[in-house]
Design an enzyme around this catalytic site. Structure first.
Site, PDB file in Angstrom:
ATOM      1  N   HIS A  72       0.811  -1.212   0.000  1.00  0.00           N
ATOM      2  CA  HIS A  72       0.000   0.000   0.000  1.00  0.00           C
ATOM      3  C   HIS A  72       0.846   1.265   0.000  1.00  0.00           C
ATOM      4  CE1 HIS A  72      -2.795  -3.056   1.701  1.00  0.00           C
ATOM      5  NE2 HIS A  72      -3.626  -2.472   0.852  1.00  0.00           N
ATOM      6  N   SER A 114      28.361   0.085 -40.581  1.00  0.00           N
ATOM      7  CA  SER A 114      29.299  -0.088 -41.691  1.00  0.00           C
ATOM      8  C   SER A 114      29.969  -1.454 -41.635  1.00  0.00           C
ATOM      9  CB  SER A 114      30.353   1.018 -41.685  1.00  0.00           C
ATOM     10  OG  SER A 114      31.038   1.049 -40.445  1.00  0.00           O
TER      11      SER A 114
END
Length: 546
Positions: A218, A430
């Site tokens: 809670h 690349s």
């Protein structure tokens, strides 16, 4: 903190309706007492068996309504966020689902829930209903407390009670199994943040490097604050405390509960840490990890254990209709399957061999590309992030370092090894593109000994996956015309075409791929693409040597 909701006073009823609308038709229903009394119940319930009712405040979803269905709860009563449902709400639920076999109430040990469900039970008994109640107090966070909290271990009780009720057991038997289970459950929670209630101001009580151990569901503070540390250490602390509450010997079921906001990735790490601890040796059945009893968006988790016997194993493993219940799995070792071995010609394990002309060409190309590192970096600094030269040079150095292990008299194998090497050493997109280029070229070369055709096949695959074409201001602007010229007119023509292609990129003011695509037109004018320049210089060297 930000939340998705309309009005705070409607959030619970709208959420429950959302659950009903997204659950299979004919499975769940709600009483027409909405919104004051919020009861979700089985739509197919005929009151022929013991009813199982639980509930509490909202904010713990999927608990409690998510566990309503055949094999688990008959009905769930919901209050507002973190607020117990009223006595009238609980009593209404009892009246709605209780038949001759009676009803069992399963209640978490919070004062509001205990009192409201308790008074409702007394009123129901006065009306002639057969009612039993079991209180779950599984939290071990606070030593020697008379009233431990009820937390996620309550789900074990839901499952076991639901199993026996579905099997047709009478109320006394169902209640006895539930009470016995509740007495054999231990739970402990941990969180790195407080939860945030929609519509209320949020204040975090924790520092950047703090967590809370031993907290409820809670948003209340944990029993102690601890320093942020590796999850293995956090789990070790929790499992040590849990283990101290276990009986010697025996096997247990473990529920790994997400309190609301822990990403699945981290929940899996937590699970691994638990099973790497000494506690893992006691676990036979596993439930989760999953959000099953949450505390809104709390960034925490809890561990719950229940001692097993043959009956509980059967009850926990029985299939149920509610999807919120995660089916149990048995504790098992990780299965490791041997990976298939890649053919030697592809993975570079072909025997090293020499071919002087090939060695000379590769060495010259790599040396020249390395010498261009600063120049290409400067070019890329104007249109990208300034690392093209370093990336190309890294790939070239890695190939030179492997030169004596290359199968140079086997062109297809050499291309495959180069592709594999560049994919590992160059990094970034690349490196992947060049690896695709040489790997595809190797396959084509193995099928037909034609280097120009093989390199064109590599280009085709590289552009397919990379998405760039001529005119997009990439290395393709030099590579594509060069390879076409190589196939028809030889190396010198290829070098000329590559140089022209690289030069053409100076006039291309819109890049359609790579980091240059983020650069404005004004900054691209007059600057050649560094990848295209690298290709042109490579063909220039090749033309001199071939």
């Amino acid at each position: 903190m930000k939340h998705f909701f309309n009005r705070r006073e409607n959030i619970v009823t709208e959420a429950l309706d959302g659950l009903l609308l997204t659950t299979g038709e004919g499975r769940l229903a709600r009483l027409d007492t909405f919104p004051d009394i919020k009861v979700i119940l089985r739509a197919d319930w005929d009151k022929s068996k013991v009813a199982i009712v639980s509930g509490g405040g909202a904010g713990h979803e999927p608990s409690h309504a998510g566990f309503v269905g055949k094999g688990m709860l008959t009905a769930a009563v919901s209050g507002e966020i973190f607020a117990s449902p009223s006595v009238d709400a609980v009593l209404t639920a009892i009246r709605a689902v209780t038949g001759p076999m009676g009803v069992l109430l399963i209640v978490k040990n919070y004062t509001g829930d205990r009192l409201n469900f308790g008074l409702a039970a007394e009123k129901a008994r006065a009306e002639g209903f057969d009612v039993e109640m079991v209180i779950v107090a599984d939290d071990i966070a606070i030593p020697d407390i008379n009233q431990p909290r009820g937390v996620a271990g309550t789900l074990f009780v839901h499952k076991i009670a639901g199993y026996h009720a579905e099997a047709g057991a009478d109320l006394k038997t169902v209640a006895a199994h539930a009470a016995s289970a509740a007495a054999d459950i231990v739970s402990l929670g941990m969180s790195l943040s407080t939860c945030s209630v929609p519509g209320q101001a949020h204040e975090s009580r924790l520092g950047a490097d703090e967590g809370e151990l031993g907290l409820g569901i809670h948003g209340e503070p944990g029993v102690e604050r601890i320093a942020l540390q590796p999850v293995a250490d956090i789990v070790a602390t929790m499992t040590t405390r849990l283990s101290a509450k276990l009986r010697d010997g025996g096997k247990y079921a473990l529920l790994i509960n997400n309190l609301g906001a822990v990403p699945p990735l981290e929940m899996a790490v937590i699970a691994n840490a638990v099973f790497s601890s000494t506690l893992g040796n006691h676990v036979r059945l596993i439930v989760g990890p999953a959000p099953m009893m949450t505390a809104l968006n709390m960034n925490g988790f809890s561990l719950s254990l229940i001692r097993l016997d043959e009956g509980r194993e059967k009850a926990l493993a029985a299939p149920v209709v509610p999807h919120a219940w995660i089916p149990v799995v048995e504790r098992h070792a990780i299965t490791v399957v041997a990976a298939p071995q890649t053919p030697a010609a592809v993975d570079g394990r072909a025997a090293a061999s020499n071919h002087e002309q090939t060695r000379r060409l590769i060495s010259a190309l790599c040396d020249h590309l390395i010498s261009l590192e600063d120049e290409l970096n400067r070019l890329d600094g104007r249109v990208g992030d300034g690392d093209t030269g370093s990336t190309v040079a890294t790939g070239a150095r890695s190939i030179l370092a492997r030169m004596d292990r290359l199968p140079l008299n086997q062109p297809a194998s050499t291309l495959a090894v180069i592709g594999d090497t560049l994919g590992t050493s160059m990094g970034g997109s690349s490196g992947v593109l060049m690896s695709i280029f040489f790997t595809a070229a190797a396959k084509a070369m193995a099928e037909k000994q034609d280097i120009a055709a093989a390199l064109l096949a590599g280009l085709d695959r590289m552009t397919f996956y990379g998405g760039a074409g001529i005119g997009d201001r990439t290395m393709v602007d030099a590579l594509a015309p060069a390879l076409k010229a190589l196939a028809t007119d030889g190396a010198v023509a290829a070098a000329t075409a590559a140089a022209a292609g690289a030069e053409a990129t100076k006039t291309m003011t819109k890049a359609k791929a790579g980091r240059a695509s983020y650069v404005g037109e004004r900054d691209l004018v007059g600057v050649a693409d560094p990848g295209a320049v690298a290709v042109a210089r490579a063909f220039e060297v090749a033309a001199r040597l071939v």
